[in-house]
Design an enzyme around this catalytic site. Structure first.
Site, PDB file in Angstrom:
ATOM      1  N   LEU A 164       6.972  -1.705  -5.475  1.00 43.32           N
ATOM      2  CA  LEU A 164       7.773  -2.289  -6.561  1.00 43.32           C
ATOM      3  C   LEU A 164       6.855  -3.135  -7.431  1.00 43.32           C
ATOM      4  O   LEU A 164       5.994  -3.845  -6.930  1.00 43.32           O
ATOM      5  CB  LEU A 164       8.902  -3.138  -5.984  1.00 43.32           C
ATOM      6  N   ASN A 219       9.958  -7.799   2.688  1.00 44.43           N
ATOM      7  CA  ASN A 219       9.562  -6.501   3.238  1.00 44.43           C
ATOM      8  C   ASN A 219       9.167  -6.679   4.697  1.00 44.43           C
ATOM      9  O   ASN A 219       8.709  -7.743   5.095  1.00 44.43           O
ATOM     10  CB  ASN A 219       8.356  -5.972   2.452  1.00 44.43           C
ATOM     11  N   HIS A 234       6.562  -5.029   7.485  1.00 46.15           N
ATOM     12  CA  HIS A 234       5.386  -4.161   7.553  1.00 46.15           C
ATOM     13  C   HIS A 234       4.953  -4.031   9.018  1.00 46.15           C
ATOM     14  O   HIS A 234       4.878  -5.034   9.730  1.00 46.15           O
ATOM     15  CB  HIS A 234       4.254  -4.755   6.706  1.00 46.15           C
ATOM     16  N   ALA A 267       9.997  -4.525  18.130  1.00 52.90           N
ATOM     17  CA  ALA A 267       9.755  -5.912  17.687  1.00 52.90           C
ATOM     18  C   ALA A 267      10.342  -6.140  16.291  1.00 52.90           C
ATOM     19  O   ALA A 267      10.896  -7.204  16.006  1.00 52.90           O
ATOM     20  CB  ALA A 267       8.253  -6.196  17.696  1.00 52.90           C
ATOM     21  N   GLU A 268      10.229  -5.142  15.435  1.00 51.73           N
ATOM     22  CA  GLU A 268      10.795  -5.266  14.079  1.00 51.73           C
ATOM     23  C   GLU A 268      12.301  -5.533  14.136  1.00 51.73           C
ATOM     24  O   GLU A 268      12.820  -6.337  13.378  1.00 51.73           O
ATOM     25  CB  GLU A 268      10.566  -3.975  13.282  1.00 51.73           C
TER      26      GLU A 268
END
Ligand code: GAR
Length: 225
Positions: free
Chosen positions: A110, A124, A126, A190-191
């Protein structure tokens, strides 16, 4: 005498913190965000889900949950939105009165106008411990490099690629015999904990940003209970 039904709601209800979720893939982060909301751990609501991939799993998950979901064509470029697409995304997010744009596996960069319109309001996730391994397939980059610890990072989005101020991180070990797939799966686990917890901290107004430094979330504690 008891107040009439719904009275407390009308008097005390503050407007919900509204998320606009953008994703290109299967939507496991999005599902984790929804589950945290359902469990009362994330004080927010999903205002709209948008994907640049018509058949993306994230759209199906949203539709199954009765949430507004839209495919918006990305236009002529491979790695970013073209001008018309960017305008369409902005219109959809504004119409949905979004407070925070949540990139959940959105695989396009973006830029300019979009980030100006939502300055400081785009986050975001990552799949590495930034600033190591920005860009594509970060789990594979980590495996190929031979690091023993990698992880995931939630950060504000700035004009660079995976360079914005870091809000939270979670470490994940690389194990002997890991494949790209097994390591990615461990990182995604984990995310699914880190992202809802980070968004909850933002929704509660706990995260402050000063230049590159953010405070209020630490290294990523679990969602408040
Ligand atoms: C996640 O692992 C996320 O970290 C990654 O895409 C995956 C999306 O999975 N994002 C990036 O690599 C962004 N540079 P999901 O669709 O199951 O949430």
């Amino acid at each position: 005498m008891n107040p009439p039904a719904g009275y407390a709601d009308r008097v005390t209800k503050t407007p919900a913190f509204r998320l606009g979720v953008l994703g290109s893939g299967k939507g496991s982060n999005f599902v984790a965000i929804c589950e945290a909301m359902d469990a009362g751990l994330l004080p927010a609501e999903v205002a709209v889900v948008i994907s640049d991939v018509a058949e993306a799993g994230i759209l199906k998950h949203a539709t199954d949950r009765g949430l507004p979901a839209r495919y918006l064509a990305p236009g002529k470029f491979r790695t970013k939105l073209d001008e018309d697409a960017e305008a369409a995304y902005l219109t959809a997010l504004r119409e949905a009165r979004v407070d925070l744009v949540v990139l959940a596996g959105f695989m396009r960069i973006l830029k300019g106008e979009f980030l100006r319109a939502f300055e400081g309001r785009v986050v975001n996730i990552h799949p590495s411990l930034l600033p190591s391994f920005p860009g594509l397939a970060a789990w594979k980059q980590a495996l190929d490099y031979g690091v023993k610890v990698t992880g995931c990072t939630v950060h504000y989005v700035d004009q660079g690629v995976d360079t914005g101020p870091i809000i939270g991180q979670r470490a994940v070990p690389v194990l002997d015999g890991d494949t790209a797939e097994s390591l990615h799966a461990r990182i995604q686990e984990a995310e699914r904990q880190l992202y809802p917890a980070t968004i909850a901290a933002i929704a509660r107004g706990r995260v402050a940003v000063r230049g590159r430094l953010t405070t209020g979330f630490g290294a990523g504690q679990p969602v408040d209970r």
